[in-house]
Design a protein around this motif. Structure first.
Motif, PDB file in Angstrom:
ATOM      1  N   ALA A  21     -18.885 137.535  98.566  1.00 27.71           N
ATOM      2  CA  ALA A  21     -17.980 137.000  97.541  1.00 27.71           C
ATOM      3  C   ALA A  21     -17.449 135.628  97.938  1.00 27.71           C
ATOM      4  O   ALA A  21     -17.298 134.731  97.089  1.00 27.71           O
ATOM      5  CB  ALA A  21     -16.829 137.977  97.318  1.00 27.71           C
ATOM      6  N   ILE A  22     -17.159 135.449  99.226  1.00 29.10           N
ATOM      7  CA  ILE A  22     -16.704 134.134  99.694  1.00 29.10           C
ATOM      8  C   ILE A  22     -17.799 133.090  99.491  1.00 29.10           C
ATOM      9  O   ILE A  22     -17.536 131.944  99.079  1.00 29.10           O
ATOM     10  CB  ILE A  22     -16.293 134.227 101.176  1.00 29.10           C
ATOM     11  CG1 ILE A  22     -15.052 135.103 101.327  1.00 29.10           C
ATOM     12  CG2 ILE A  22     -16.042 132.834 101.750  1.00 29.10           C
ATOM     13  CD1 ILE A  22     -14.647 135.336 102.768  1.00 29.10           C
ATOM     14  N   GLU A  23     -19.047 133.473  99.773  1.00 27.16           N
ATOM     15  CA  GLU A  23     -20.156 132.545  99.574  1.00 27.16           C
ATOM     16  C   GLU A  23     -20.367 132.249  98.095  1.00 27.16           C
ATOM     17  O   GLU A  23     -20.664 131.104  97.715  1.00 27.16           O
ATOM     18  CB  GLU A  23     -21.426 133.137 100.193  1.00 27.16           C
ATOM     19  CG  GLU A  23     -22.617 132.186 100.203  1.00 27.16           C
ATOM     20  CD  GLU A  23     -22.417 130.967 101.072  1.00 27.16           C
ATOM     21  OE1 GLU A  23     -23.218 130.010 100.949  1.00 27.16           O
ATOM     22  OE2 GLU A  23     -21.463 130.954 101.879  1.00 27.16           O
ATOM     23  N   GLU A  24     -20.191 133.251  97.244  1.00 28.00           N
ATOM     24  CA  GLU A  24     -20.298 133.019  95.792  1.00 28.00           C
ATOM     25  C   GLU A  24     -19.232 132.029  95.333  1.00 28.00           C
ATOM     26  O   GLU A  24     -19.504 131.158  94.488  1.00 28.00           O
ATOM     27  CB  GLU A  24     -20.142 134.345  95.046  1.00 28.00           C
ATOM     28  CG  GLU A  24     -21.326 135.295  95.194  1.00 28.00           C
ATOM     29  CD  GLU A  24     -21.075 136.620  94.506  1.00 28.00           C
ATOM     30  OE1 GLU A  24     -19.900 136.882  94.137  1.00 28.00           O
ATOM     31  OE2 GLU A  24     -22.034 137.404  94.349  1.00 28.00           O
ATOM     32  N   GLU A  25     -18.042 132.165  95.879  1.00 26.74           N
ATOM     33  CA  GLU A  25     -16.976 131.231  95.512  1.00 26.74           C
ATOM     34  C   GLU A  25     -17.303 129.815  95.998  1.00 26.74           C
ATOM     35  O   GLU A  25     -17.056 128.830  95.288  1.00 26.74           O
ATOM     36  CB  GLU A  25     -15.650 131.710  96.109  1.00 26.74           C
ATOM     37  CG  GLU A  25     -14.458 130.861  95.704  1.00 26.74           C
ATOM     38  CD  GLU A  25     -13.148 131.440  96.185  1.00 26.74           C
ATOM     39  OE1 GLU A  25     -12.119 130.722  96.102  1.00 26.74           O
ATOM     40  OE2 GLU A  25     -13.139 132.604  96.650  1.00 26.74           O
ATOM     41  N   ARG A  26     -17.866 129.699  97.185  1.00 33.88           N
ATOM     42  CA  ARG A  26     -18.237 128.364  97.685  1.00 33.88           C
ATOM     43  C   ARG A  26     -19.313 127.732  96.812  1.00 33.88           C
ATOM     44  O   ARG A  26     -19.252 126.525  96.508  1.00 33.88           O
ATOM     45  CB  ARG A  26     -18.743 128.488  99.126  1.00 33.88           C
ATOM     46  CG  ARG A  26     -19.029 127.148  99.797  1.00 33.88           C
ATOM     47  CD  ARG A  26     -19.962 127.300 100.968  1.00 33.88           C
ATOM     48  NE  ARG A  26     -21.277 127.762 100.555  1.00 33.88           N
ATOM     49  CZ  ARG A  26     -22.216 126.983  99.998  1.00 33.88           C
ATOM     50  NH1 ARG A  26     -21.967 125.689  99.756  1.00 33.88           N
ATOM     51  NH2 ARG A  26     -23.400 127.486  99.662  1.00 33.88           N
ATOM     52  N   ILE A  27     -20.292 128.542  96.407  1.00 35.29           N
ATOM     53  CA  ILE A  27     -21.356 128.021  95.544  1.00 35.29           C
ATOM     54  C   ILE A  27     -20.782 127.566  94.209  1.00 35.29           C
ATOM     55  O   ILE A  27     -21.159 126.500  93.672  1.00 35.29           O
ATOM     56  CB  ILE A  27     -22.441 129.095  95.342  1.00 35.29           C
ATOM     57  CG1 ILE A  27     -23.148 129.396  96.673  1.00 35.29           C
ATOM     58  CG2 ILE A  27     -23.451 128.654  94.299  1.00 35.29           C
ATOM     59  CD1 ILE A  27     -24.105 130.566  96.593  1.00 35.29           C
TER      60      ILE A  27
END
Length: 511
Positions: free
Chosen positions: A180-186
């Motif tokens: 989820a953190i990576e999705e937010e960064r993307i």
């Protein structure tokens, strides 16, 4: 007589006061239970942590998770049950005291018999010390003790299995948070790209170099990127809720200052063949061990039913001392008293010759139960083998995909940068730019997903073979009390051993 009554009344009043007159406290409401749980499980274990690693999350889960704590208490209860079964080898000693005061008034009788006194008061006491010792019962108590010891081992294995599944579930939830953190960064990266293009598009639209449709295109894509950010934040909150619950926090939240490590695809390579992983699983998985112990318990119970065909021999003894004070009226002699000491001992043998085939049918019943336990173990073994094979194959697949996706992302990013420059130079259409940006977002998402799936596959394989985890000390299932009786039970266990011999090898370590 009046003195005795005066002594008994205060005692009776106190008994009523402490039994029938007490009002039990009202049961706690659900809100009070929840508040108490929140107080007991605060964030004290996280106060010194700025970065929450998977090992920290698993350690806190092992300390706080109610399922694991309940399984731990079940092990203690099973150990106490085993200790109780050992009491059958010791003699039973009991002490009994009886006090009786009988009063009879026969004054109002007309023409009473000659042997009935007008007043009769008999005060007696009887103190008895008795003991018995079971000498032989057809090995029933030995088999019961062995079954209780196996039940302790089974419960300990179930506790280890709860730990195994808890560590896997915690790893899954932890990696969902990282995803989820990576999705937010993307999503944020996409927002920055679209905002930059929109700003440039507004300037060129005002100067008449691009059409309004191109301007609207960047506005639409910016809104879509904002929506992706909202969805990513929602995924993060849900993942944190799941992780916090596994870590034993009823609030379902973690401190906002707590950070998580970046996601990566670094895992140990599979240097062992599938056969070694299968052997490790069959040797070390606690759920299979629990089923093996369950089958062993069924075997002990079945053998115990054979004991019902043998006699039960018991040594017993009893020593008593009684006193009697007899007061009566209407005779020349109105008082008598005497003491009666007694001793009684002997050997008792009880042998049931026929019970309507109840013992025979009970034996057949437990034969079927033992067979059922064996088939349950066979089925669980097949499921474990399938789980290990699936995890092993999944880990290999995700490792290969991670290499391809990482290489593809580098190319796609470079391609998007080139097309972005070419679009503003007027060499490509906006459609091609949109496609390049979409391919970049997809490539980033694919890599993040495969990285998480790779980590989950490693956690899945670790759990499937019960690999050794840092900080985990399995329960010692031998349960030796230090008594000479242990050696006797060990020898009997070898005689009644039906379960498979499992090699004691060092388990595979995973990181």
């Amino acid at each position: 007589m009046k003195n005795r009554v005066s002594y008994c009344l205060p005692a009776l009043g106190l008994l009523l006061l402490f039994t029938g007159c007490q009002t039990p406290p009202p049961p706690a409401t659900p809100a009070e239970v929840w508040q108490a749980a929140c107080r007991d499980r605060d964030f004290s274990q996280l106060k010194d942590l700025k970065l929450l690693t998977l090992q920290d999350a698993q350690r806190i889960a092992a300390n706080n998770n109610p399922d694991y704590l309940a399984a731990f208490q079940a092990v203690n209860a099973a150990r106490m049950a085993y200790y109780q079964s050992l009491a059958a080898y010791s003699p039973e000693i009991g002490l009994n005291f009886n006090l009786n005061d009988g009063l009879a008034e026969n004054v109002q009788r007309r023409n009473p018999p000659e042997l009935i006194a007008p007043r009769d008061n008999r005060f007696t006491t009887q103190t008895t010390l008795r003991g018995s010792w079971l000498l032989f019962d057809g090995l029933a108590r030995e088999l019961n003790a062995l079954a209780a010891r196996s039940d302790y081992r089974r419960t300990a294995a179930l506790r280890d299995n709860v730990y195994r599944l808890l560590m896997r579930a915690t790893a899954y939830a932890f990696y969902d948070v990282l995803l989820a953190i990576e999705e937010e960064r993307i999503a944020r990266s996409d927002i920055e790209f679209q905002q930059s293009n929109l700003k440039q598009a507004q300037s060129r639209y005002q100067s008449g170099h691009i059409s309004k449709s191109d301007l609207l295109n960047f506005k639409i894509l910016l809104n879509r990127a904002q929506c992706s950010l909202v969805i990513a934040r929602n995924h993060y909150q849900l993942a944190v809720y799941a992780l916090a619950a596994l870590m034993g926090y009823p609030q379902g939240t973690l401190p906002n200052t707590l950070q998580f490590p970046p996601i990566d695809d670094q895992v140990d390579k599979l240097v062992l063949g599938i056969d070694l992983y299968l052997e490790q699983a069959l040797n070390a998985r606690p759920d299979l061990e629990a089923l093996r112990e369950a089958r062993q318990i069924a075997d002990y119970r079945r053998s115990g039913k054979v004991s019902a065909f043998f006699p039960v021999i018991t040594l017993y003894g009893e020593a008593g001392y009684g006193t009697t004070a007899h007061n009566y009226g209407g005779y020349v002699v109105e008082h008598r008293a005497w003491n009666t000491p007694s001793v009684d001992y002997g050997v008792n043998a009880d042998w049931q010759l026929f019970t309507g085939f109840a013992r025979y049918n009970a034996l057949r019943q437990y034969e079927y139960l033992a067979a059922e336990a064996g088939f349950q173990l066979d089925n669980a073994t097949l499921l474990a083998i399938n789980e290990v094979r699936a995890a092993h194959e999944n880990l290999q697949t995700q490792a290969e995909l991670a290499e391809y996706y990482r290489e593809t992302l580098n190319w796609v990013f470079e391609q998007r940068q080139l097309i972005n420059v070419e679009y503003w130079a007027g060499n490509v259409t906006i459609t091609r730019l949109n496609e390049a940006q979409y391919e970049l977002i997809s490539a980033e998402s694919d890599l993040a997903i495969v990285q998480v799936e790779l980590k989950k596959a490693a956690a899945q394989l670790t759990a499937a073979v019960n690999g050794r985890l840092e900080g985990f000390e399995p329960v010692d299932r031998r349960l030796n009390t230090g008594l000479p009786l242990d050696e006797v039970l060990d020898k009997l266990e070898e005689q009644f051993q039906y379960r498979e011999k499992i090699n004691d090898e060092t388990p595979v370590e995973f990181h």
